[in-house]
Enzyme design. Structure first.
Site, short mmCIF file in Angstrom:
data_model
loop_
_atom_site.label_atom_id
_atom_site.label_comp_id
_atom_site.label_asym_id
_atom_site.label_seq_id
_atom_site.Cartn_x
_atom_site.Cartn_y
_atom_site.Cartn_z
N ASP A 16 -27.56 23.43 2.10
CA ASP A 16 -26.96 24.33 1.11
C ASP A 16 -28.01 24.78 0.11
O ASP A 16 -28.69 23.94 -0.51
CB ASP A 16 -25.83 23.63 0.36
CG ASP A 16 -24.64 23.31 1.24
OD1 ASP A 16 -24.58 23.83 2.37
OD2 ASP A 16 -23.76 22.56 0.77
N ALA A 45 -20.73 17.40 8.15
CA ALA A 45 -21.57 16.39 7.51
C ALA A 45 -20.96 15.89 6.21
O ALA A 45 -20.99 14.69 5.91
CB ALA A 45 -22.96 16.97 7.26
N ASN A 179 -5.89 25.04 2.77
CA ASN A 179 -5.58 25.53 1.44
C ASN A 179 -4.69 26.77 1.55
O ASN A 179 -4.28 27.16 2.65
CB ASN A 179 -6.85 25.80 0.63
CG ASN A 179 -7.73 26.89 1.24
OD1 ASN A 179 -7.28 27.72 2.03
ND2 ASN A 179 -9.00 26.89 0.86
N GLY A 202 -5.85 23.43 -5.11
CA GLY A 202 -6.86 23.29 -6.14
C GLY A 202 -6.42 22.36 -7.25
O GLY A 202 -5.90 21.27 -7.01
N ALA A 230 -17.53 20.71 -2.32
CA ALA A 230 -17.11 19.75 -1.29
C ALA A 230 -15.77 19.09 -1.59
O ALA A 230 -15.42 18.09 -0.96
CB ALA A 230 -18.18 18.68 -1.12
N ALA A 231 -15.01 19.64 -2.52
CA ALA A 231 -13.74 19.00 -2.90
C ALA A 231 -12.78 18.94 -1.72
O ALA A 231 -12.14 17.91 -1.47
CB ALA A 231 -13.11 19.75 -4.07
N GLY A 232 -12.66 20.04 -0.98
CA GLY A 232 -11.75 20.06 0.17
C GLY A 232 -12.20 19.12 1.27
O GLY A 232 -11.36 18.49 1.93
N ASP A 233 -13.50 19.02 1.49
CA ASP A 233 -14.01 18.10 2.51
C ASP A 233 -13.72 16.66 2.13
O ASP A 233 -13.36 15.83 2.98
CB ASP A 233 -15.52 18.30 2.69
CG ASP A 233 -15.87 19.67 3.24
OD1 ASP A 233 -15.04 20.24 3.97
OD2 ASP A 233 -16.96 20.17 2.93
N ALA A 263 -15.05 14.71 -6.67
CA ALA A 263 -16.14 15.44 -6.00
C ALA A 263 -16.52 16.72 -6.72
O ALA A 263 -17.56 17.30 -6.40
CB ALA A 263 -15.73 15.75 -4.56
N GLY A 268 -23.65 19.97 -6.24
CA GLY A 268 -24.09 19.77 -4.86
C GLY A 268 -22.99 19.18 -4.02
O GLY A 268 -22.13 18.42 -4.50
#
Length: 280
Positions: A16, A45, A179, A202, A230-233, A263, A268
């Site tokens: 990223d 990842a 989402n 959210g 990366a909140a959803g991951d 997160a 990052g």
């Protein structure tokens, strides 16, 4: 099941490139004075490292280029103890790259150049013995279809980025996470899933549906968001892990909302992924 659940993740690996600015640009606008950061990422990842930090033994199946970006993209996974024996290097395609813009409120815009992620084929799958399988939509759909059809344990699909998903994949899923944008893309097709459906909203929290009926609702704790990348991951990995551990649906959803919220508090994708101790 072993003391630590075993989770296999089939998905993307990216580096990223993140530009953080006072605000996100409007179409055609240039915003200056941004700060550039480089972080390991990719939905596959991210979910693999999140699950590992939250208490699972994780194996990642993916593909990178044979380049310096790959070393950077995989470093935190190596440091975190994720099994990378299922990640191969492609001599023809470069490591995937995500270009991410982040505003001061933590909201983001993302463009992904998938590179070697598009080279992950069904014949590359080596899932091994696992209690759960997590997939997303940043690798070819036929590879996802092959993975879920061959796996006999708990299957989670994070239907992101938004795309049409074949019915045979949805039918196999024990959990689908999406989402509001992704739910609108799938529309009535989501009813093909006979398992649980987690809808995330959210900062407004999430709900868990079974046969179109809400069986749990939860809201995240109040935090000051820095970067929501990366909140959803994290939510996906946490919810899968909690359900495989045997937590009831309400407790599992609350656990996932706490993890997703934490997160957002560090810049990052992978540096922000929380450890189990922070949630407990």
């Amino acid at each position: 099941m072993s003391a630590r659940p075993r989770i296999a993740v089939v998905g993307s690996v990216n580096l990223d490139l993140v530009a953080t600015a006072a605000r996100l640009p409007l179409p055609g606008e240039t915003v200056t004075e941004a700060v550039l950061g480089r972080y390991p990422g990719g939905k596959g990842a991210n979910q693999a490292l999140a699950a590992q930090r939250l208490g699972a033994d994780v194996r990642l199946i993916g593909r990178t280029g044979n380049d310096a970006f790959a070393d950077e993209a995989l470093q935190l996974l190596v440091d975190g103890g994720v099994d990378l024996s299922g990640v191969a290097r492609d001599d023809r395609l470069p490591t995937g790259v995500a270009l991410i813009l982040v505003g001061e409120n933590g909201e983001n815009q993302i463009v992904v150049a998938p590179g070697a992620n598009r080279g992950l084929k069904p014949e590359h799958l080596a899932i091994g013995e696992s209690d759960a399988l997590i997939c997303q939509l940043e690798v070819p759909m036929n590879t996802i279809a092959a993975a879920v059809s061959a796996f006999s344990g708990f299957v989670c699909l994070n239907a992101a980025p938004a795309a049409q998903v074949p019915e045979q994949i949805l039918e196999r899923c024990d959990l689908v996470v999406l989402n509001d944008t992704e739910a609108a893309m799938l529309g009535d097709a989501i009813s093909a899933s006979s398992g649980l459906v987690a809808l995330t909203h959210g900062k407004d929290g999430a709900e868990l549906l079974s046969n179109d009926e809400c069986v749990a609702r939860a809201r995240p704790p109040g935090v000051v968001p820095v970067d929501t990348t990366a909140a959803g991951d994290t939510f996906t990995a946490a919810l899968t892990l909690a359900l495989v551990e045997g937590q009831d649906r309400q407790a599992a959803l609350e656990f996932a909302c706490r993890a997703g919220a934490l997160a957002t508090t560090i810049a990052g994708a992978q540096p922000s992924l929380p450890y189990r101790s922070a949630l407990d």
